[in-house]
Enzyme design. Structure first.
Site, short mmCIF file in Angstrom:
data_model
loop_
_atom_site.label_atom_id
_atom_site.label_comp_id
_atom_site.label_asym_id
_atom_site.label_seq_id
_atom_site.Cartn_x
_atom_site.Cartn_y
_atom_site.Cartn_z
CE LYS A 135 -1.81 1.55 3.97
NZ LYS A 135 -1.42 3.17 4.32
CG ASN A 136 2.08 2.65 3.50
OD1 ASN A 136 1.12 2.95 3.23
ND2 ASN A 136 2.58 2.47 4.84
CB CYS B 158 -5.96 10.07 11.55
SG CYS B 158 -4.04 9.46 11.89
NE ARG C 135 0.10 10.55 10.26
CZ ARG C 135 -0.59 9.45 9.70
NH1 ARG C 135 -1.76 8.85 10.05
NH2 ARG C 135 0.06 8.97 8.59
CG LEU D 154 8.62 17.64 8.99
CD1 LEU D 154 9.04 16.55 9.40
CD2 LEU D 154 9.96 18.86 9.55
CG ASP E 174 2.90 1.41 9.50
OD1 ASP E 174 3.07 1.72 8.30
OD2 ASP E 174 2.55 2.54 10.24
NE ARG F 158 -7.73 4.00 5.05
CZ ARG F 158 -8.00 5.51 5.27
NH1 ARG F 158 -8.40 5.90 6.31
NH2 ARG F 158 -7.30 6.26 4.75
C1 EPZ Z 1 3.87 7.11 6.44
O1 EPZ Z 1 2.88 7.89 7.14
C2 EPZ Z 1 2.97 6.02 6.18
N1 EPZ Z 1 1.92 6.01 5.54
C3 EPZ Z 1 2.44 5.30 7.58
O2 EPZ Z 1 1.62 4.31 7.57
C4 EPZ Z 1 3.62 5.15 8.58
O3 EPZ Z 1 3.27 4.70 9.75
C5 EPZ Z 1 4.64 6.48 8.49
O4 EPZ Z 1 4.93 6.91 7.21
C6 EPZ Z 1 5.75 5.95 9.35
O5 EPZ Z 1 6.51 4.94 8.87
C7 EPZ Z 1 1.89 6.06 4.10
O6 EPZ Z 1 3.10 5.66 3.66
C8 EPZ Z 1 0.71 6.18 3.14
P1 EPZ Z 1 5.73 10.44 8.53
P2 EPZ Z 1 3.47 9.72 7.09
O7 EPZ Z 1 5.59 11.67 7.88
O8 EPZ Z 1 4.23 9.90 5.81
C9 EPZ Z 1 5.76 13.82 12.35
C10 EPZ Z 1 0.18 3.00 7.53
O9 EPZ Z 1 -0.76 2.20 8.42
N2 EPZ Z 1 5.55 14.71 11.17
O10 EPZ Z 1 7.10 9.78 8.47
O11 EPZ Z 1 2.36 10.57 7.32
C11 EPZ Z 1 4.53 12.78 12.18
O12 EPZ Z 1 3.53 13.59 12.99
C12 EPZ Z 1 0.15 4.26 7.67
O13 EPZ Z 1 0.19 2.21 6.39
C13 EPZ Z 1 5.84 16.15 11.49
O14 EPZ Z 1 6.02 16.42 12.51
O15 EPZ Z 1 4.60 9.34 8.28
C14 EPZ Z 1 5.04 11.38 12.79
O16 EPZ Z 1 5.04 11.75 14.25
C15 EPZ Z 1 0.18 4.87 9.03
N3 EPZ Z 1 5.82 17.01 10.30
C16 EPZ Z 1 6.37 11.43 12.24
O17 EPZ Z 1 6.72 12.78 11.88
C17 EPZ Z 1 5.39 16.55 9.15
O18 EPZ Z 1 5.40 17.46 8.39
C18 EPZ Z 1 6.41 10.48 11.22
O19 EPZ Z 1 5.50 10.67 10.13
C19 EPZ Z 1 5.37 15.30 8.96
C20 EPZ Z 1 5.42 14.39 9.76
#
Ligand code: EPZ
Length: 415
Positions: free
Chosen positions: A22-23, A116, A121, A125, A305, A396
């Site tokens: 998915k990702n 969520c 989220r 960044l 995850d 999903r």
């Molecule tokens: C991706 O989400 C994945 N989703 C998530 O999988 C996964 O849990 C996550 O990466 C971490 O590996 C997809 O790829 C579609 P992040 P993403 O930006 O990109 C903080 C699933 O179940 N952050 O790496 O949203 C954020 O709050 C899903 O398949 C900021 O502070 O994750 C989090 O604490 C759930 N500012 C951390 O960074 C930002 O601008 C990591 O988030 C962006 C993120």
């Protein structure tokens, strides 16, 4: 009520082929907008998040067509740069369209993604990175407006790792003017797969797999046929299914190189495995040990995850374990539902202390994708029958978790 009914404590002993990731699929689908032609994605998972992204692409004027498990995306002409609000709000990962729309149309309008169940989220960044490449943003009426004269090369230094923000920066830079250097990149495999897809379509990205990507902008991308890699989280889920039933099981074509942290944890609880000729042979008869300390980390650490799913395994272990969530601020939401099954879990700040024991099947409620999968895994290890409500959450990210678990020898059905 759409749910999943699970008969517990049947030792698994079957084999299952791992679905597409998915990702990996979602950012590659967004990337297809950068090619004014046709992109074919083989082994694309038939999951609701992919169908939703497909609807969004069609809403932007792209054409899409399924042929078996291949998804064909035609983006010769696109009619707009505005993601339909009700579609974008259903899936926060639609934020990855920001980079590809700016790259393609020099404009982008998306619903401002909210938080969520697992956390706030934020997207700070993403915005800072894209501003470094020449974009400007404004927010109005819950919508995010982005625009640029042209995406130009720039230097980005991420203060913390973000999968989506890295993907957005790559998508905005790949057809930008000049060279971009992105430091502090996420090294999650899905970022690497996006880069490989883009290079196969004519992009010029180096440093794949490292935290520093160098992207030489190219004027355009070309048609390509790309195979979506197998899903490391789905594969990890099925390793946990074998472990919690003390059974066996064979995974066909799992991405074992991307599963090292999970497989280390599996061995720590007493699991044994052999990988040979594309098959992962699992032996979980002794997978009942607790883990003194486990924490989720960015890749190649233990994936967030799989945290809830492994928590379900530890809830059935013989002894006390502790697991710390270091990526998201609120990812223990499944604990109350596990407690309804008799799990002894105490959460203090970001750490869950688990006293392993016997779970009892009962009716529980999924609230998000991976927490829902954790409840299914808990049901496999529990005495009696478990009913997990809100199956749509699992749909999903899993093509058909019932089909896959039944291939492994479980007795699980949609109900
Ligand atoms: C991706 O989400 C994945 N989703 C998530 O999988 C996964 O849990 C996550 O990466 C971490 O590996 C997809 O790829 C579609 P992040 P993403 O930006 O990109 C903080 C699933 O179940 N952050 O790496 O949203 C954020 O709050 C899903 O398949 C900021 O502070 O994750 C989090 O604490 C759930 N500012 C951390 O960074 C930002 O601008 C990591 O988030 C962006 C993120």
């Amino acid at each position: 009520m759409k749910g999943i009914r699970i008969t517990g404590q049947i030792p698994l002993d079957g084999e299952v082929r791992i679905q597409g990731s998915k990702n990996a699929a979602l950012p590659v689908m967004a990337a297809a907008l950068l090619n004014r032609g046709t992109t074919v994605l083989k082994a694309c998972p038939r999951i609701t998040d992919v169908f939703l992204m497909e609807k969004i692409l069609r809403g932007l004027g792209a054409g899409t067509r399924w042929q078996g498990d291949s998804l064909e995306i035609s983006a010769c002409q696109i009619s707009g740069c505005q993601v339909e609000r009700e579609l974008g709000e259903k899936m926060r990962s639609s934020i990855v369209l920001l980079g590809s729309l700016l790259g393609r149309c020099k404009e982008a309008v998306l619903p401002f993604p909210g938080g969520c169940v697992i956390g706030a989220r934020p997207i700070d960044l993403h915005l800072r990175a894209l501003e470094a490449l020449g974009a400007e943003f404004a927010e109005q009426d819950g919508r995010l407006y982005g625009r640029t004269g042209k995406m130009k090369g720039g230097t980005i230094l991420f203060p913390k790792s973000s999968v989506g923000a890295t993907e957005n920066a790559v998508l905005a830079a790949v057809c930008g003017e000049g060279t971009s250097v992105i430091r502090g990149c996420s090294r999650e495999p899905e970022v690497g797969w996006l880069c490989r897809f883009l290079n196969q379509a004519g992009g010029r990205i180096s440093g794949i797999g490292t935290s520093c990507l160098v992207i030489q902008g190219v004027p355009k991308l070309h048609d390509t046929v790309f195979t979506i890699p197998p899903d490391r989280i789905a594969a990890g889920t099925y390793v946990c299914a074998s472990a919690v039933t003390r059974g066996k099981g064979i995974l066909i074509e799992p991405p074992v190189k991307e599963m090292k942290a999970l497989l280390r944890a599996y061995e720590k609880i007493g699991g044994q495995y052999v990988y040979n000729s594309g098959k992962l042979f699992l032996c979980s008869q002794k997978a009942s040990r607790p883990i003194q300390w486990l924490e989720t980390q960015i890749y190649p650490g233990f994936p967030t995850d799989l945290q809830s799913i492994f928590l379900a395994v530890l809830a059935c272990a013989e002894g006390d374990s502790r697991i710390k969530e270091c990526i998201f601020e609120d990812r223990f939401k499944v604990v109350p539902q596990l407690r309804r099954m008799g799990a002894h879990i105490e959460v203090e700040e970001q750490t869950a202390r688990v006293r392993g024991g016997t779970l009892r099947g009962t009716r529980v409620k999924a609230e998000e994708l991976r927490g829902g999968a954790a409840l299914v895994i808990a049901g496999l290890g529990a005495q009696g029958e478990t009913y997990v409500e809100n199956r749509e959450f699992m749909e999903r990210g899993y093509e058909d978790i019932c089909r896959d678990l039944n291939c492994l020898g479980a007795r699980v059905r949609k109900d």
